[in-house]
Design an enzyme around this catalytic site. Structure first.
Site, PDB file in Angstrom:
ATOM      1  N   ASP A   8       0.863  -1.182   0.000  1.00  7.92           N
ATOM      2  CA  ASP A   8       0.000   0.000   0.000  1.00  7.92           C
ATOM      3  C   ASP A   8       0.907   1.242   0.000  1.00  7.92           C
ATOM      4  O   ASP A   8       2.130   1.134  -0.155  1.00  7.92           O
ATOM      5  CB  ASP A   8      -0.997  -0.048   1.170  1.00  7.92           C
ATOM      6  CG  ASP A   8      -0.344   0.131   2.535  1.00  7.92           C
ATOM      7  OD1 ASP A   8       0.907   0.213   2.607  1.00  7.92           O
ATOM      8  OD2 ASP A   8      -1.071   0.184   3.533  1.00  7.92           O
ATOM      9  N   CYS A  66       2.895  -3.457   4.114  1.00 10.96           N
ATOM     10  CA  CYS A  66       2.008  -2.317   4.401  1.00 10.96           C
ATOM     11  C   CYS A  66       2.604  -1.614   5.620  1.00 10.96           C
ATOM     12  O   CYS A  66       3.786  -1.816   5.926  1.00 10.96           O
ATOM     13  CB  CYS A  66       0.548  -2.738   4.568  1.00 10.96           C
ATOM     14  SG  CYS A  66       0.135  -3.741   5.993  1.00 10.96           S
ATOM     15  N   THR A  68       2.027  -1.858   8.944  1.00 13.16           N
ATOM     16  CA  THR A  68       2.400  -2.822   9.989  1.00 13.16           C
ATOM     17  C   THR A  68       2.691  -4.211   9.442  1.00 13.16           C
ATOM     18  O   THR A  68       3.258  -5.042  10.155  1.00 13.16           O
ATOM     19  CB  THR A  68       1.246  -2.982  11.000  1.00 13.16           C
ATOM     20  OG1 THR A  68       0.084  -3.419  10.263  1.00 13.16           O
ATOM     21  CG2 THR A  68       0.954  -1.673  11.724  1.00 13.16           C
ATOM     22  N   HIS A  99      10.137 -24.166   8.686  1.00  7.26           N
ATOM     23  CA  HIS A  99       9.090 -24.897   9.412  1.00  7.26           C
ATOM     24  C   HIS A  99       7.703 -24.776   8.788  1.00  7.26           C
ATOM     25  O   HIS A  99       6.886 -25.675   8.943  1.00  7.26           O
ATOM     26  CB  HIS A  99       9.010 -24.405  10.860  1.00  7.26           C
ATOM     27  CG  HIS A  99      10.170 -24.825  11.703  1.00  7.26           C
ATOM     28  ND1 HIS A  99      10.171 -24.765  13.073  1.00  7.26           N
ATOM     29  CD2 HIS A  99      11.398 -25.305  11.358  1.00  7.26           C
ATOM     30  CE1 HIS A  99      11.327 -25.206  13.546  1.00  7.26           C
ATOM     31  NE2 HIS A  99      12.107 -25.530  12.524  1.00  7.26           N
ATOM     32  N   HIS A 134       7.530 -31.211   9.961  1.00 10.71           N
ATOM     33  CA  HIS A 134       6.956 -29.918   9.567  1.00 10.71           C
ATOM     34  C   HIS A 134       6.002 -30.090   8.381  1.00 10.71           C
ATOM     35  O   HIS A 134       5.026 -29.360   8.259  1.00 10.71           O
ATOM     36  CB  HIS A 134       8.073 -28.935   9.221  1.00 10.71           C
ATOM     37  CG  HIS A 134       9.053 -28.768  10.342  1.00 10.71           C
ATOM     38  ND1 HIS A 134       8.700 -28.217  11.547  1.00 10.71           N
ATOM     39  CD2 HIS A 134      10.362 -29.125  10.453  1.00 10.71           C
ATOM     40  CE1 HIS A 134       9.746 -28.227  12.357  1.00 10.71           C
ATOM     41  NE2 HIS A 134      10.768 -28.772  11.717  1.00 10.71           N
TER      42      HIS A 134
HETATM   43  C1  RB5 Z   1      -2.398   2.439   6.361  1.00 14.28           C
HETATM   44  O1  RB5 Z   1      -2.574   3.636   7.033  1.00 14.28           O
HETATM   45  C2  RB5 Z   1      -2.275   1.286   7.342  1.00 14.28           C
HETATM   46  O2  RB5 Z   1      -3.516   1.050   7.957  1.00 14.28           O
HETATM   47  C3  RB5 Z   1      -1.785   0.044   6.646  1.00 14.28           C
HETATM   48  O3  RB5 Z   1      -0.590   0.315   6.013  1.00 14.28           O
HETATM   49  C4  RB5 Z   1      -1.532  -1.161   7.525  1.00 14.28           C
HETATM   50  O4  RB5 Z   1      -0.707  -0.853   8.592  1.00 14.28           O
HETATM   51  C5  RB5 Z   1      -2.711  -1.956   7.906  1.00 14.28           C
HETATM   52  O5  RB5 Z   1      -2.627  -3.059   8.457  1.00 14.28           O
END
Ligand code: RB5
Length: 150
Positions: A8, A66, A68, A99, A134
Site C-alpha cells: 500500500d 504495508c 504494519t 518450518h 513440519h
Molecule cells: C495504512 O494507514 C495502514 O492502515 C496500513 O498500512 C496497515 O498498517 C494496515 O494493516
C-alpha cells in the site's frame, strides 16, 4: 525465481528498496500496488495481487508490505494455498521457510528499518523447507483449509 511484490502507500518507499535489492540479486520481480507513497492505496488490493500471482504460478513467491504488515498478511491468508508469514526479524523469516513453507513474506514498513527488512528478504529466499514433521503440520494447515474454505 519470480517474485511478486506489492504494497500500500505506507509500504511504497521500502518496496522500492526491496525491489532494487532483489533485482541486483537476479530475481525477476513483478511489481504491484501503490503507484506512489502519497496517495492512499488499500492494502487489500495489494495483497490480492500478490496472492493471485503466487496461486496462478505467475510468481514463485511473494513479498507483502504495508504499514504494519498486518492488513496485507490478513488478506493474503484469505486465499487457499497461501501461507503468508508476518515477520519482524531474520529468525522469523528463516523459520517461516524451514518450518512453515511460507510462500509470502509480509512485514511492516512502519515497524522495521530497511536493514532488517533486507535481512529477512535474504533469509526468505535462502532457507528451504525442512519437511519431515513440519510437512505433517503444513498438511494439517491444508486440511483446515479444506474444511473451512469453500
Ligand atoms: C495504512 O494507514 C495502514 O492502515 C496500513 O498500512 C496497515 O498498517 C494496515 O494493516
Amino acid at each position: 525465481m519470480k517474485v511478486s511484490i506489492a504494497s500500500d502507500h505506507a509500504g511504497y518507499d521500502l518496496r522500492q528498496i526491496v525491489i532494487k535489492h532483489l533485482e541486483e540479486k537476479g530475481f525477476e520481480v513483478l511489481d504491484g500496488g501503490a503507484p506512489n507513497g502519497t496517495d492512499s492505496y488499500s492494502y487489500v488490493e495489494a495483497g490480492k495481487k500478490i496472492a493471485e500471482d503466487v496461486l496462478s504460478g505467475r510468481a514463485d513467491r511473494g513479498i507483502a508490505i504495508c504499514g504494519t504488515g498486518i492488513g496485507i498478511s490478513l488478506v493474503c491468508n484469505k486465499y487457499k494455498g497461501i501461507r503468508c508469514a508476518l515477520c519482524s526479524n531474520e529468525f522469523m523469516a528463516k523459520m517461516c521457510r524451514q518450518h512453515n513453507d511460507a510462500n509470502i513474506l509480509a512485514f511492516g514498513a512502519r515497524v522495521l528499518g530497511q536493514g532488517v527488512a533486507l535481512e529477512m528478504v535474504d533469509a526468505f529466499f535462502t532457507e528451504e523447507f525442512l519437511g519431515g514433521r513440519h510437512a505433517d503440520r503444513v498438511n494439517g494447515i491444508r486440511e483446515v483449509e479444506d474444511a473451512n474454505f469453500k
